[in-house]
Motif scaffolding. Structure first.
Motif, PDB file in Angstrom:
ATOM      1  N   THR A 226     127.648 150.223  67.606  1.00 32.14           N
ATOM      2  CA  THR A 226     127.836 150.387  66.170  1.00 32.14           C
ATOM      3  C   THR A 226     128.209 149.056  65.531  1.00 32.14           C
ATOM      4  N   GLN A 227     127.512 148.687  64.466  1.00 33.72           N
ATOM      5  CA  GLN A 227     127.819 147.448  63.770  1.00 33.72           C
ATOM      6  C   GLN A 227     129.065 147.630  62.910  1.00 33.72           C
ATOM      7  N   CYS A 228     129.847 146.583  62.812  1.00 33.57           N
ATOM      8  CA  CYS A 228     131.040 146.654  61.976  1.00 33.57           C
ATOM      9  C   CYS A 228     131.355 145.267  61.438  1.00 33.57           C
ATOM     10  N   THR A 229     132.179 145.239  60.431  1.00 34.01           N
ATOM     11  CA  THR A 229     132.606 143.976  59.831  1.00 34.01           C
ATOM     12  C   THR A 229     134.050 143.705  60.216  1.00 34.01           C
ATOM     13  N   ILE A 230     134.334 142.483  60.633  1.00 34.76           N
ATOM     14  CA  ILE A 230     135.682 142.102  61.054  1.00 34.76           C
ATOM     15  C   ILE A 230     136.342 141.298  59.940  1.00 34.76           C
ATOM     16  N   LEU A 231     137.526 141.726  59.543  1.00 35.37           N
ATOM     17  CA  LEU A 231     138.283 141.025  58.505  1.00 35.37           C
ATOM     18  C   LEU A 231     139.482 140.347  59.157  1.00 35.37           C
ATOM     19  N   ILE A 232     139.611 139.055  58.957  1.00 41.95           N
ATOM     20  CA  ILE A 232     140.732 138.293  59.509  1.00 41.95           C
ATOM     21  C   ILE A 232     141.723 138.021  58.379  1.00 41.95           C
ATOM     22  N   CYS A 233     142.933 138.531  58.536  1.00 41.14           N
ATOM     23  CA  CYS A 233     143.959 138.365  57.503  1.00 41.14           C
ATOM     24  C   CYS A 233     145.021 137.374  57.971  1.00 41.14           C
ATOM     25  N   THR A 234     145.464 136.519  57.090  1.00 39.16           N
ATOM     26  CA  THR A 234     146.496 135.547  57.439  1.00 39.16           C
ATOM     27  C   THR A 234     147.175 135.050  56.166  1.00 39.16           C
ATOM     28  N   VAL A 235     148.165 134.212  56.357  1.00 39.16           N
ATOM     29  CA  VAL A 235     148.792 133.508  55.235  1.00 39.16           C
ATOM     30  C   VAL A 235     148.430 132.033  55.373  1.00 39.16           C
ATOM     31  N   ASP A 236     148.877 131.231  54.435  1.00 38.47           N
ATOM     32  CA  ASP A 236     148.463 129.822  54.421  1.00 38.47           C
ATOM     33  C   ASP A 236     148.775 129.107  55.733  1.00 38.47           C
ATOM     34  N   ASP A 237     149.941 129.413  56.315  1.00 39.96           N
ATOM     35  CA  ASP A 237     150.337 128.718  57.544  1.00 39.96           C
ATOM     36  C   ASP A 237     149.408 129.039  58.718  1.00 39.96           C
ATOM     37  N   GLY A 238     148.733 130.186  58.654  1.00 38.20           N
ATOM     38  CA  GLY A 238     147.875 130.580  59.767  1.00 38.20           C
ATOM     39  C   GLY A 238     146.404 130.333  59.521  1.00 38.20           C
ATOM     40  N   ALA A 239     146.089 129.603  58.459  1.00 33.81           N
ATOM     41  CA  ALA A 239     144.683 129.390  58.094  1.00 33.81           C
ATOM     42  C   ALA A 239     143.910 128.665  59.193  1.00 33.81           C
ATOM     43  N   ALA A 240     144.558 127.701  59.844  1.00 36.32           N
ATOM     44  CA  ALA A 240     143.866 126.929  60.889  1.00 36.32           C
ATOM     45  C   ALA A 240     143.506 127.822  62.077  1.00 36.32           C
ATOM     46  N   VAL A 241     144.452 128.684  62.475  1.00 31.15           N
ATOM     47  CA  VAL A 241     144.195 129.604  63.591  1.00 31.15           C
ATOM     48  C   VAL A 241     143.128 130.622  63.195  1.00 31.15           C
ATOM     49  N   ALA A 242     143.218 131.114  61.964  1.00 30.22           N
ATOM     50  CA  ALA A 242     142.230 132.081  61.483  1.00 30.22           C
ATOM     51  C   ALA A 242     140.829 131.485  61.507  1.00 30.22           C
ATOM     52  N   GLN A 243     140.738 130.203  61.175  1.00 25.87           N
ATOM     53  CA  GLN A 243     139.429 129.538  61.190  1.00 25.87           C
ATOM     54  C   GLN A 243     138.880 129.451  62.614  1.00 25.87           C
ATOM     55  N   LEU A 244     139.758 129.193  63.580  1.00 23.36           N
ATOM     56  CA  LEU A 244     139.328 129.137  64.978  1.00 23.36           C
ATOM     57  C   LEU A 244     138.808 130.498  65.441  1.00 23.36           C
ATOM     58  N   VAL A 245     139.528 131.549  65.062  1.00 28.04           N
ATOM     59  CA  VAL A 245     139.099 132.903  65.422  1.00 28.04           C
ATOM     60  C   VAL A 245     137.762 133.220  64.767  1.00 28.04           C
ATOM     61  N   TYR A 246     137.650 132.848  63.499  1.00 22.25           N
ATOM     62  CA  TYR A 246     136.409 133.083  62.759  1.00 22.25           C
ATOM     63  C   TYR A 246     135.227 132.371  63.422  1.00 22.25           C
ATOM     64  N   ASP A 247     135.427 131.109  63.783  1.00 20.35           N
ATOM     65  CA  ASP A 247     134.353 130.328  64.415  1.00 20.35           C
ATOM     66  C   ASP A 247     133.936 130.939  65.752  1.00 20.35           C
ATOM     67  N   ASP A 248     134.930 131.438  66.503  1.00 20.80           N
ATOM     68  CA  ASP A 248     134.617 132.053  67.798  1.00 20.80           C
ATOM     69  C   ASP A 248     133.804 133.327  67.607  1.00 20.80           C
ATOM     70  N   PHE A 249     134.177 134.138  66.610  1.00 20.91           N
ATOM     71  CA  PHE A 249     133.433 135.367  66.343  1.00 20.91           C
ATOM     72  C   PHE A 249     132.003 135.055  65.912  1.00 20.91           C
ATOM     73  N   ILE A 250     131.851 134.065  65.064  1.00 25.98           N
ATOM     74  CA  ILE A 250     130.515 133.696  64.590  1.00 25.98           C
ATOM     75  C   ILE A 250     129.645 133.219  65.750  1.00 25.98           C
ATOM     76  N   SER A 251     130.252 132.471  66.672  1.00 26.84           N
ATOM     77  CA  SER A 251     129.487 131.964  67.819  1.00 26.84           C
ATOM     78  C   SER A 251     129.030 133.097  68.734  1.00 26.84           C
ATOM     79  N   ASN A 252     129.726 134.240  68.647  1.00 26.43           N
ATOM     80  CA  ASN A 252     129.344 135.408  69.448  1.00 26.43           C
ATOM     81  C   ASN A 252     128.554 136.428  68.628  1.00 26.43           C
ATOM     82  N   ASN A 253     128.007 135.968  67.504  1.00 27.59           N
ATOM     83  CA  ASN A 253     127.149 136.793  66.645  1.00 27.59           C
ATOM     84  C   ASN A 253     127.868 138.015  66.084  1.00 27.59           C
ATOM     85  N   LEU A 254     129.147 137.852  65.799  1.00 26.87           N
ATOM     86  CA  LEU A 254     129.896 138.929  65.156  1.00 26.87           C
ATOM     87  C   LEU A 254     130.066 138.602  63.681  1.00 26.87           C
ATOM     88  N   ASN A 255     129.987 139.618  62.829  1.00 25.82           N
ATOM     89  CA  ASN A 255     130.116 139.386  61.387  1.00 25.82           C
ATOM     90  C   ASN A 255     131.579 139.342  60.977  1.00 25.82           C
TER      91      ASN A 255
END
Length: 255
Positions: A226-255
């Motif tokens: 089943t296809q789904c959309t992943i939402l990553i929530c964070t605050v300003d201090d966690g933006a760098a980590v959120a970006q790393l998670v986002y990049d990893d998901f994108i590299s694995n073809n996840l939306n």
């Protein structure tokens, strides 16, 4: 010598129809014997079916009660030594047993899976346990999915309050560690309590914890196709980590 036609005398005797019927119809005793044989055969067949049915239910009964019970012990890391001793003793009594602390495992997916995997949820509570968000999150989840909860008070002078107090009050059993900690008496009580629970095995959305440990870096958050959309929530201090998670998901073809 003259030759005459030879006739069988019996051929000229008139046929007795009653005699013919008498030779083809069984006697009353024969009829009773046939009925008795049929009845015995039917009873034998019925008894055979009944025996098979009883055997089937006995197998089911024994399979149910001989199935290994999965036990999860949760605690704060301050009480991990006590939890590990309990785990070792319960494994010696042929229970499947894992421990879960506020820090291990770190994956929320693995933590939730352990709670679902468990048949009996043991909580070794203390002041530290009540103050730890991860501990409270775990026991609340166990309550929500209706796991039998056994509460062990790790501190004799500690009285749980609030949500933990309410869960403890509704536990299937509450006990206090004695001065010897995990003594034989404590383990015997626990074993009896665990064995007396009505176990409802449910394999839905449950992964063998051993497999999750072996593939800890490859936990699949999405079940099925089943296809789904992943939402990553964070605050300003966690933006760098959120970006790393986002990049990893994108590299694995996840939306």
């Amino acid at each position: 010598m003259g030759c005459g036609t030879s006739h069988n005398a019996a051929a000229h005797e008139p046929m007795n129809s009653n005699a013919a019927i008498a030779t083809t119809m069984p006697s009353t005793k024969q009829q009773e014997t046939v009925k008795s044989t049929q009845s015995t055969s039917q009873k034998s067949s019925g008894n055979c079916c009944t025996a098979k049915l009883k055997t089937f239910f006995l197998i089911k009964y024994h399979s149910y009660f001989l199935a290994t019970i999965n036990v999860l012990i949760t605690c704060h890391q301050n009480e991990k030594n006590v939890a590990d001793r309990l785990r070792s003793q319960l494994i010696g009594l042929k229970f499947n047993c894992y421990t879960l602390t506020d820090t291990t495992p770190s994956s929320i997916v693995a933590r939730a899976n352990l709670v679902r995997w468990s048949d009996v949820f043991i909580s070794l509570i203390s002041r530290s346990y009540q103050r730890a968000f991860c501990c409270m999150e775990t026991i609340n989840y166990a309550k929500d999915i209706r796991k039998p909860i056994v509460v062990i008070l790790g501190e004799s002078n500690f009285q749980p309050y609030g949500a933990l107090g309410a869960i403890s009050a509704g536990a299937v059993h509450t006990m206090l560690l004695d001065d010897d900690g995990t003594s034989e008496n404590v383990v015997t009580q626990l074993s009896n309590i665990i064995s007396n629970q009505k176990i409802k095995k449910n394999s839905k959305n449950v992964t063998d914890p051993a497999k999750m440990e072996a593939n800890n870096d490859k936990v699949n958050l999405i079940h099925g196709e089943t296809q789904c959309t992943i939402l990553i929530c964070t605050v300003d201090d966690g933006a760098a980590v959120a970006q790393l998670v986002y990049d990893d998901f994108i590299s694995n073809n996840l939306n």
